[in-house]
Scaffold this active site. Structure first.
Site, PDB file in Angstrom:
ATOM      1  N   GLN A 160       0.884  -1.169   0.000  1.00  0.00           N
ATOM      2  CA  GLN A 160       0.000   0.000   0.000  1.00  0.00           C
ATOM      3  C   GLN A 160       0.921   1.219   0.000  1.00  0.00           C
ATOM      4  OE1 GLN A 160      -3.217   0.821  -0.362  1.00  0.00           O
ATOM      5  NE2 GLN A 160      -2.607   2.950  -0.065  1.00  0.00           N
TER       6      GLN A 160
ATOM      7  N   GLN B 142       0.159   4.557  -1.161  1.00  0.00           N
ATOM      8  CA  GLN B 142      -0.404   5.849  -0.778  1.00  0.00           C
ATOM      9  C   GLN B 142      -0.452   5.943   0.746  1.00  0.00           C
ATOM     10  OE1 GLN B 142      -4.454   6.657  -2.053  1.00  0.00           O
ATOM     11  NE2 GLN B 142      -4.160   8.848  -2.014  1.00  0.00           N
TER      12      GLN B 142
ATOM     13  N   GLY C 108     -10.570   0.039   2.195  1.00  0.00           N
ATOM     14  CA  GLY C 108     -11.659  -0.601   1.475  1.00  0.00           C
ATOM     15  C   GLY C 108     -11.197  -0.899   0.055  1.00  0.00           C
ATOM     16  N   GLY C 109     -10.609   0.104  -0.539  1.00  0.00           N
ATOM     17  CA  GLY C 109     -10.115  -0.056  -1.896  1.00  0.00           C
ATOM     18  C   GLY C 109      -8.973   0.893  -2.144  1.00  0.00           C
ATOM     19  N   MET C 110      -8.158   0.569  -3.141  1.00  0.00           N
ATOM     20  CA  MET C 110      -7.061   1.445  -3.532  1.00  0.00           C
ATOM     21  C   MET C 110      -6.975   1.428  -5.051  1.00  0.00           C
ATOM     22  SD  MET C 110      -4.603   3.482  -2.745  1.00  0.00           S
ATOM     23  CE  MET C 110      -3.723   4.302  -4.086  1.00  0.00           C
ATOM     24  N   GLU C 111      -6.949   2.645  -5.617  1.00  0.00           N
ATOM     25  CA  GLU C 111      -7.112   2.821  -7.054  1.00  0.00           C
ATOM     26  C   GLU C 111      -5.836   2.582  -7.849  1.00  0.00           C
ATOM     27  OE1 GLU C 111      -7.122   5.100  -4.644  1.00  0.00           O
ATOM     28  OE2 GLU C 111      -6.363   7.038  -5.282  1.00  0.00           O
ATOM     29  N   ASN C 112      -5.079   1.529  -7.551  1.00  0.00           N
ATOM     30  CA  ASN C 112      -3.864   1.298  -8.315  1.00  0.00           C
ATOM     31  C   ASN C 112      -4.229   1.144  -9.789  1.00  0.00           C
ATOM     32  OD1 ASN C 112      -2.149   1.321  -6.010  1.00  0.00           O
ATOM     33  ND2 ASN C 112      -3.034  -0.656  -5.452  1.00  0.00           N
TER      34      ASN C 112
ATOM     35  N   HIS D  74     -16.172   3.861  -6.823  1.00  0.00           N
ATOM     36  CA  HIS D  74     -15.247   4.861  -6.294  1.00  0.00           C
ATOM     37  C   HIS D  74     -13.831   4.648  -6.857  1.00  0.00           C
ATOM     38  CE1 HIS D  74     -13.652   7.593  -3.102  1.00  0.00           C
ATOM     39  NE2 HIS D  74     -12.583   6.830  -3.243  1.00  0.00           N
ATOM     40  N   GLU D  75     -13.339   3.432  -6.756  1.00  0.00           N
ATOM     41  CA  GLU D  75     -11.957   3.183  -7.212  1.00  0.00           C
ATOM     42  C   GLU D  75     -11.860   3.334  -8.725  1.00  0.00           C
ATOM     43  OE1 GLU D  75     -10.068   3.429  -4.856  1.00  0.00           O
ATOM     44  OE2 GLU D  75     -11.420   2.837  -3.236  1.00  0.00           O
TER      45      GLU D  75
ATOM     46  N   HIS E  80     -11.513   6.928  -9.705  1.00  0.00           N
ATOM     47  CA  HIS E  80     -10.152   7.466  -9.552  1.00  0.00           C
ATOM     48  C   HIS E  80      -9.341   7.338 -10.848  1.00  0.00           C
ATOM     49  CE1 HIS E  80      -9.547   8.809  -5.460  1.00  0.00           C
ATOM     50  NE2 HIS E  80      -9.946   7.679  -4.921  1.00  0.00           N
TER      51      HIS E  80
ATOM     52  N   GLU F 202     -10.013  12.969  -3.731  1.00  0.00           N
ATOM     53  CA  GLU F 202     -11.104  12.216  -3.099  1.00  0.00           C
ATOM     54  C   GLU F 202     -12.481  12.879  -3.225  1.00  0.00           C
ATOM     55  OE1 GLU F 202     -10.751   9.205  -2.395  1.00  0.00           O
ATOM     56  OE2 GLU F 202      -8.572   9.036  -2.262  1.00  0.00           O
TER      57      GLU F 202
ATOM     58  N   ASP G   6      -1.298  10.885   6.090  1.00  0.00           N
ATOM     59  CA  ASP G   6      -2.428  10.026   6.452  1.00  0.00           C
ATOM     60  C   ASP G   6      -3.402  10.759   7.375  1.00  0.00           C
ATOM     61  OD1 ASP G   6      -1.506   8.005   4.946  1.00  0.00           O
ATOM     62  OD2 ASP G   6      -1.046   6.620   6.583  1.00  0.00           O
TER      63      ASP G   6
ATOM     64  N   TYR H 111     -13.065  13.951   1.534  1.00  0.00           N
ATOM     65  CA  TYR H 111     -14.047  13.131   0.823  1.00  0.00           C
ATOM     66  C   TYR H 111     -15.411  13.835   0.725  1.00  0.00           C
ATOM     67  CZ  TYR H 111     -10.967   9.031   1.108  1.00  0.00           C
ATOM     68  OH  TYR H 111      -9.927   8.155   0.965  1.00  0.00           O
TER      69      TYR H 111
ATOM     70  N   ARG I 218      -9.284  -3.401   8.235  1.00  0.00           N
ATOM     71  CA  ARG I 218      -9.613  -2.179   7.499  1.00  0.00           C
ATOM     72  C   ARG I 218      -9.710  -1.006   8.465  1.00  0.00           C
ATOM     73  NH1 ARG I 218     -14.986  -1.800   3.731  1.00  0.00           N
ATOM     74  NH2 ARG I 218     -14.796   0.415   3.190  1.00  0.00           N
TER      75      ARG I 218
ATOM     76  N   LYS J 261     -10.808   1.958   8.437  1.00  0.00           N
ATOM     77  CA  LYS J 261     -12.091   2.652   8.587  1.00  0.00           C
ATOM     78  C   LYS J 261     -12.978   1.995   9.658  1.00  0.00           C
ATOM     79  CE  LYS J 261     -16.364   3.230   6.063  1.00  0.00           C
ATOM     80  NZ  LYS J 261     -17.123   2.897   4.858  1.00  0.00           N
TER      81      LYS J 261
HETATM   82  N1  BES Z   1      -7.137   6.274  -2.303  1.00  0.00           N
HETATM   83  C1  BES Z   1      -8.016   5.902  -1.267  1.00  0.00           C
HETATM   84  C2  BES Z   1      -7.334   5.173  -0.144  1.00  0.00           C
HETATM   85  C3  BES Z   1      -6.219   5.936   0.545  1.00  0.00           C
HETATM   86  C4  BES Z   1      -6.305   7.304   0.752  1.00  0.00           C
HETATM   87  C5  BES Z   1      -5.113   5.272   0.985  1.00  0.00           C
HETATM   88  C6  BES Z   1      -5.249   7.972   1.363  1.00  0.00           C
HETATM   89  C7  BES Z   1      -4.082   5.944   1.616  1.00  0.00           C
HETATM   90  C8  BES Z   1      -4.149   7.304   1.802  1.00  0.00           C
HETATM   91  C9  BES Z   1      -9.171   5.050  -1.799  1.00  0.00           C
HETATM   92  O1  BES Z   1      -9.613   5.443  -3.045  1.00  0.00           O
HETATM   93  C10 BES Z   1     -10.334   5.252  -0.878  1.00  0.00           C
HETATM   94  O2  BES Z   1     -10.793   6.345  -0.775  1.00  0.00           O
HETATM   95  N2  BES Z   1     -10.803   4.188  -0.253  1.00  0.00           N
HETATM   96  C11 BES Z   1     -11.969   4.222   0.589  1.00  0.00           C
HETATM   97  C12 BES Z   1     -13.145   3.844  -0.267  1.00  0.00           C
HETATM   98  C13 BES Z   1     -14.416   4.508   0.021  1.00  0.00           C
HETATM   99  C14 BES Z   1     -14.371   5.983   0.204  1.00  0.00           C
HETATM  100  C15 BES Z   1     -15.453   4.120  -1.012  1.00  0.00           C
HETATM  101  C16 BES Z   1     -11.782   3.214   1.695  1.00  0.00           C
HETATM  102  O3  BES Z   1     -10.765   2.519   1.697  1.00  0.00           O
HETATM  103  O4  BES Z   1     -12.613   3.124   2.576  1.00  0.00           O
HETATM  104 ZN    ZN Z   2     -10.635   7.317  -2.935  1.00  0.00          ZN
END
Ligand code: BES
Ligand code: ZN
Length: 623
Positions: A158, A160, A287-291, A314-315, A318, A337, A394, A402, A575, A577
């Protein structure tokens, strides 16, 4: 010409030259989170070789950087953190190498160490041999027991926000892009995937070649290695998951094809070739990462009923907001975001209807209200244009970027109308593809390309207040959801004594349940939760969002029956979150403080370093 005149002419010419060069090569915004010196020398291509050592939990690496622009730089400065640098060489042709006397700067606890490599005007390549160390914050090596099949080890990265530097020495700033190719050697039988063109079959010798021909910033470097298999979902899209999860994943993500078509109709062609998703083990900290080309996803969105696929929208979104037009520094994170939450909402509206999008918007508003309440409405952290210098970026991952970002864009949409806003956005993505964007630049573009056409709109929106002000502007458009209004009525009815069975909840989706739990009064006691639980079996829910919301409620109301389920959840899912509100609630609820520490002691070794850092801080954890 007298001296004064000559001076004036000279000054005018200099000013003109300066302004010309500014419009042609925009200054690289300085990034408080990178040591690199891109104004002097920046890199444009990476050739990476990695050997994945699952036993020792390290990567043995060689990074060859090609220098793009070298303005007579004396040195190339790269970001590193917790890397063991073994050898650095430079060369003019990539072949004849000379040893370089590199030095490492002082250790910064957040930024790591600057790697100074002496170069000359002719230097085209720097070659760095290095090992990662167990302290690498980007990397998590999982034992087989933490995977779904339980058979093979797993590695996930990871990068980011600023973790790429813990596995590749790089110019780790979102404003700097490069292309890459990589050779990755993994234990036989495992599949390796990157944010690049990917294989679909296991390679018999465990060696994989990757190419990424579109320039990306370092935070989008990604690698996953494990017992993974591929399933196609459409001509240009598919999913990777462990064999025991692939059917479930393929079912859950079936709508991704439609999402891509919708997104392209909204904001222009998808520019990254394929769009695939990889389902990771549950310790994945997000939850997800937009690689690019390969979204990384938590398995906690495999709800079985496609109810949590907004995360895929969402991803995917991105791929435009973030990966095409990228925040210049982490201070501009809301550009990534906020735009993506807006775009996600539009995709979901087209896919599932306006009512669905309104429910998502209401959840977004709740998150924003909670965040601003916790931070205080005059806290500088509630500004979209945030200043993260000196802190870990972070810390900027809050509902402000967001959800306040999302509602700012909704406010613009409402003021100028959707048609004009969409036309503006298509043009914006088009003109700025593969470029970076600062908050100030965006505001200027917004004014020049859109708001001038709508006299009075600037004041009506209150652009400066939204972007540079604190708190929640009072013109925020409140989303209306009939379904949520019904849920609120059900909560009132239940409080007034109506039987649980008569709440009209038979057809509720997980979002309505989520809203139901959120709408329960603060003072609700454990006995009442028990009454709900015996009818609706919320403790036993298999929807991760419902679980997280219910468990938080349970902790706050001291509903002890949920404790075993909470322990199970927190020792499986990593996770962030979900972890932060649950550990946070335990920390603040009398009688639960010790439970938090007991669960964390057991769970901590299973979490990704990114989650560990956050929860350590939250619980003031001492080994
Ligand atoms: N790019 C982010 C995840 C992220 C942000 C990682 C900053 C490290 C630093 C990803 O797109 C994201 O926003 N994920 C959310 C998804 C949700 C908002 C739908 C998540 O992981 O909860
Ligand atoms: Zn995002």
């Amino acid at each position: 010409m007298n001296t004064l005149k000559a001076c004036c002419v000279f000054l005018m010419i200099t000013a003109l030259m300066a302004s010309c060069s500014q419009t042609h090569t925009p200054a690289i915004p300085s990034d408080p989170h990178s040591f690199s010196n891109p104004e002097e020398a920046f890199v444009e291509h990476l050739s990476l070789s990695l050997v994945v050592n699952m036993e020792e939990k390290i990567l043995q690496g060689e990074a060859v950087w090609m220098i793009g622009k070298n303005r007579n730089a004396k040195e190339l400065i790269l970001d590193t953190k917790e890397l063991e640098i073994l050898e650095v060489q430079t060369s003019n042709d990539g072949q004849t190498k000379t040893a370089a006397k590199f030095t490492l700067g002082p250790k910064d606890p957040i930024l790591g160490e600057a790697l100074h490599i002496p170069i000359t005007a002719g230097t085209r390549f720097v070659h760095i041999r290095y090992n990662t160390t167990p302290g690498a914050e980007a990397l998590q090596f999982l034992p087989p027991a933490q995977t779904h099949t339980g058979r093979s080890p797993f590695l996930l990265t990871q990068s980011q926000a600023i973790n790429a530097r813990t596995w590749v020495p790089c110019q780790d700033s979102p404003g700097l892009r490069f292309t890459y190719n990589a050779t990755v050697t993994v234990p036989k039988g495992l599949l390796a995937l990157m944010s690049a063109e990917n294989p679909t079959q296991v390679s018999p010798d465990g060696v994989y070649q990757f190419q990424m021909t579109q320039p990306i910033p370092a935070y989008l470097l990604a690698l996953a290695v494990g017992e993974l298999t591929f399933r196609s979902l459409g001509p240009n899209t598919g999913v990777y998951a462990e064999p025991t999860l692939i059917d479930k994943a393929a079912y859950e993500f079936e709508e991704v094809n439609d999402m891509i078509s919708i997104a392209e109709k909204l904001y222009g062609p998808y520019q990254w070739g394929r769009y695939d998703i990889v389902v990771l083990p549950p310790s994945f900290p997000f939850g997800g990462m937009e690689n690019p080309r390969l979204t990384f996803a938590t398995p906690t969105i495999l709800a079985g009923d496609r109810s949590l696929v907004a995360l895929v929208a969402h991803e995917l979104a991105h791929s435009w907001s973030g990966n095409l037009v990228t925040n210049a520094t982490w201070n501009d994170f809301w550009l990534n975001e906020g735009f993506t939450v807006y775009f996600e909402n539009r995709i979901m509206e087209a896919l599932k209807g306006a009512e669905y999008a309104n429910m998502l918007a209401q959840i977004s508003l709740k998150d924003l209200n909670d965040e601003v309440r916790d931070m205080g409405s005059d806290s500088p952290d509630t500004k979209l244009a945030i200043d993260l210098a000196g802190t870990n970026p972070d810390d900027g991952v809050t509902s402000i970027a967001y959800d306040k970002g999302f509602f700012f864009l909704k406010t613009i949409e409402k003021t100028v109308g959707r048609e004009a806003f969409d036309a503006f956005l298509i043009d914006y993505f088009n003109k700025n593809a593969f470029k970076t964007m600062t908050t100030d630049e965006f505001v200027a573009i917004l004014r020049e390309d859109l708001l001038v056409k709508f006299p009075g709109s600037e004041e009506q929106i209150g652009v400066d207040n939204w972007v540079y002000g604190t708190g929640i502007p009072d013109n925020l458009p409140i989303p209306q959801s009939d379904k949520f209004t019904n849920v609120e009525k059900a909560v009132s009815a239940w409080i007034a004594g109506v039987d649980e069975g008569d709440l009209g909840s038979d057809e509720w989706t997980s979002h309505e349940w989520l809203h139901f739990i959120h709408s329960l009064p603060d003072g609700i006691d454990a006995k009442e939760l028990g009454r709900l639980d015996s009818v609706f079996h919320l403790t036993a829910s298999t929807n991760s969002e419902v679980q997280a919301a219910w468990y938080e409620r349970a902790i706050k109301s001291n509903y002890l029956k949920a404790k075993p389920a909470i322990r199970k959840f927190l020792t499986t899912v990593g996770r962030r979150k979900f972890l932060m509100p649950l550990y946070g609630a335990m920390k603040n609820t009398p009688g639960w403080e010790q439970t938090a520490l007991d669960i964390y002691r057991e769970a901590r070794p299973r979490y990704h370093p990114i989650s560990v850092i956050s929860v350590d801080q939250l619980l003031s954890w001492q080994e």
